[in-house]
Design a protein around this motif. Structure first.
Motif, short mmCIF file in Angstrom:
data_model
loop_
_atom_site.label_atom_id
_atom_site.label_comp_id
_atom_site.label_asym_id
_atom_site.label_seq_id
_atom_site.Cartn_x
_atom_site.Cartn_y
_atom_site.Cartn_z
N CYS A 76 37.99 28.97 34.54
CA CYS A 76 39.29 28.49 34.07
C CYS A 76 39.12 27.60 32.85
O CYS A 76 38.08 26.99 32.64
CB CYS A 76 39.96 27.67 35.17
N ASP A 77 40.16 27.54 32.06
CA ASP A 77 40.27 26.61 30.93
C ASP A 77 41.44 25.70 31.26
O ASP A 77 42.57 26.16 31.41
CB ASP A 77 40.52 27.39 29.64
N CYS A 86 45.88 24.73 33.88
CA CYS A 86 44.71 25.60 33.80
C CYS A 86 45.17 27.06 33.69
O CYS A 86 46.23 27.42 34.19
CB CYS A 86 43.85 25.47 35.05
N HIS A 87 44.34 27.86 33.07
CA HIS A 87 44.55 29.30 33.05
C HIS A 87 43.21 29.98 33.28
O HIS A 87 42.17 29.49 32.82
CB HIS A 87 45.13 29.78 31.71
N VAL A 88 43.23 31.10 33.98
CA VAL A 88 42.02 31.88 34.21
C VAL A 88 41.67 32.58 32.91
O VAL A 88 42.51 33.24 32.31
CB VAL A 88 42.23 32.90 35.34
N VAL A 89 40.42 32.40 32.44
CA VAL A 89 39.98 33.01 31.19
C VAL A 89 38.87 34.04 31.38
O VAL A 89 38.67 34.89 30.52
CB VAL A 89 39.56 31.94 30.15
N ILE A 90 38.16 33.97 32.49
CA ILE A 90 37.09 34.94 32.77
C ILE A 90 37.17 35.36 34.23
O ILE A 90 37.26 34.52 35.11
CB ILE A 90 35.68 34.35 32.49
N ILE A 91 37.13 36.67 34.44
CA ILE A 91 37.00 37.21 35.80
C ILE A 91 35.84 38.20 35.77
O ILE A 91 35.85 39.15 35.01
CB ILE A 91 38.28 37.91 36.28
N GLN A 92 34.84 37.92 36.61
CA GLN A 92 33.70 38.81 36.78
C GLN A 92 33.55 39.08 38.27
O GLN A 92 33.30 38.16 39.05
CB GLN A 92 32.42 38.16 36.25
N LEU A 93 33.76 40.31 38.65
CA LEU A 93 33.59 40.75 40.05
C LEU A 93 32.56 41.86 40.00
O LEU A 93 32.90 43.03 39.88
CB LEU A 93 34.93 41.22 40.62
N LYS A 94 31.29 41.49 40.09
CA LYS A 94 30.20 42.43 39.81
C LYS A 94 29.41 42.78 41.06
O LYS A 94 28.92 41.90 41.75
CB LYS A 94 29.29 41.82 38.75
N GLY A 95 29.32 44.09 41.31
CA GLY A 95 28.46 44.59 42.38
C GLY A 95 28.92 44.22 43.78
O GLY A 95 28.11 44.16 44.69
N LEU A 96 30.20 44.00 43.97
CA LEU A 96 30.71 43.52 45.25
C LEU A 96 31.21 44.64 46.17
O LEU A 96 31.80 44.37 47.21
CB LEU A 96 31.83 42.51 45.01
N HIS A 111 45.94 34.73 29.43
CA HIS A 111 44.86 33.94 28.82
C HIS A 111 43.48 34.52 29.12
O HIS A 111 42.47 33.95 28.74
CB HIS A 111 44.95 32.49 29.28
N LEU A 112 43.45 35.64 29.81
CA LEU A 112 42.18 36.26 30.19
C LEU A 112 41.42 36.72 28.95
O LEU A 112 41.97 37.39 28.09
CB LEU A 112 42.46 37.46 31.11
N ARG A 113 40.15 36.33 28.84
CA ARG A 113 39.30 36.69 27.70
C ARG A 113 38.16 37.63 28.07
O ARG A 113 37.58 38.27 27.21
CB ARG A 113 38.72 35.43 27.04
N GLU A 114 37.83 37.69 29.35
CA GLU A 114 36.78 38.61 29.80
C GLU A 114 37.15 39.15 31.17
O GLU A 114 37.52 38.39 32.06
CB GLU A 114 35.43 37.90 29.89
N LEU A 115 37.06 40.47 31.30
CA LEU A 115 37.28 41.14 32.58
C LEU A 115 36.10 42.07 32.81
O LEU A 115 35.90 43.02 32.07
CB LEU A 115 38.60 41.91 32.58
N ASP A 116 35.31 41.77 33.83
CA ASP A 116 34.12 42.57 34.15
C ASP A 116 34.17 42.94 35.62
O ASP A 116 34.03 42.09 36.50
CB ASP A 116 32.86 41.77 33.84
N LEU A 117 34.41 44.22 35.88
CA LEU A 117 34.49 44.75 37.25
C LEU A 117 33.35 45.73 37.50
O LEU A 117 33.50 46.71 38.23
CB LEU A 117 35.85 45.42 37.45
N SER A 118 32.20 45.48 36.92
CA SER A 118 31.05 46.38 36.96
C SER A 118 30.52 46.58 38.38
O SER A 118 30.54 45.67 39.20
CB SER A 118 29.90 45.83 36.11
#
Length: 186
Positions: A76-77, A86-96, A111-118
């Motif tokens: 968050c920022d 606050c706003h969420v700026v990065i979400i990484q949900l990796k290998g889950l 405000h999201l700047r990175e979305l990684d659902l790898s």
């Protein structure tokens, strides 16, 4: 001596009160909390239990590392509105091993700047609403996403990295992806 002790207690009380007044509550907007809850429900995400307006205090997010490259990271920022919002700026949900379709609601996180659902088991197509994202990084690597790549991804002018590898996507790349001046890794 009794007067001195009362005076000291009064000074401490006033100091604590001023300190509390000086600290600012850092909260997520209610609508952002609702979007996060919807996304979590759609992905059956067990790592985001108890999302609330206070989930991002002091810029911290709600994070859980399972193993080295298997984790849930929400950053968050909290610098908005005099450090009170606050706003969420990065979400990484990796290998889950998350399942389900890609929630179009990610596009509502302005405000999201990175979305990684790898490296999950997400399927369905990429929602055209993702063209509204203002992310610099979008990674959907190693899922079961199918269908064409929506041309709306070419509307993400902030995009620097796009990773759609190891999915079941079909058809040509949208031509407007080539006009993204910041895109350096695809």
């Amino acid at each position: 001596m009794d007067t001195y002790v009362r005076f000291c207690a009064l000074v401490v009380s006033i100091s604590l009160a001023l300190n509390c007044l000086g600290s600012v509550a850092q909260l997520l907007p209610e609508e952002e909390v609702n979007v996060l809850k919807t996304i979590s429900s759609k992905l059956q995400n067990k790592y985001w239990n108890g999302i609330s307006r206070a989930s991002c205090r002091e810029g911290k997010g709600f994070n859980k590392t399972v193993y080295d490259k298997i984790f849930s990271n929400v950053t968050c920022d909290c610098s908005f509105n005099s450090n009170s919002i606050c706003h969420v700026v990065i979400i990484q949900l990796k290998g889950l091993s998350m399942t389900g379709i890609l929630p179009p609601e990610f596009a509502e996180l302005t405000h999201l700047r990175e979305l990684d659902l790898s490296r999950n088991y997400l399927n369905g197509s990429i929602p055209s609403s993702y063209g509204k994202l203002r992310v610099t990084i979008l990674s959907l690597l190693g899922n079961r996403i199918s269908g064409p790549i929506p041309k709306e991804l070419g509307d993400i002018e902030t995009l620097e990295e796009l990773n759609l590898e190891n999915n079941l996507l079909e058809g040509p790349l949208p031509t407007n992806l080539g006009s993204l001046s910041r895109l350096r890794k695809m």
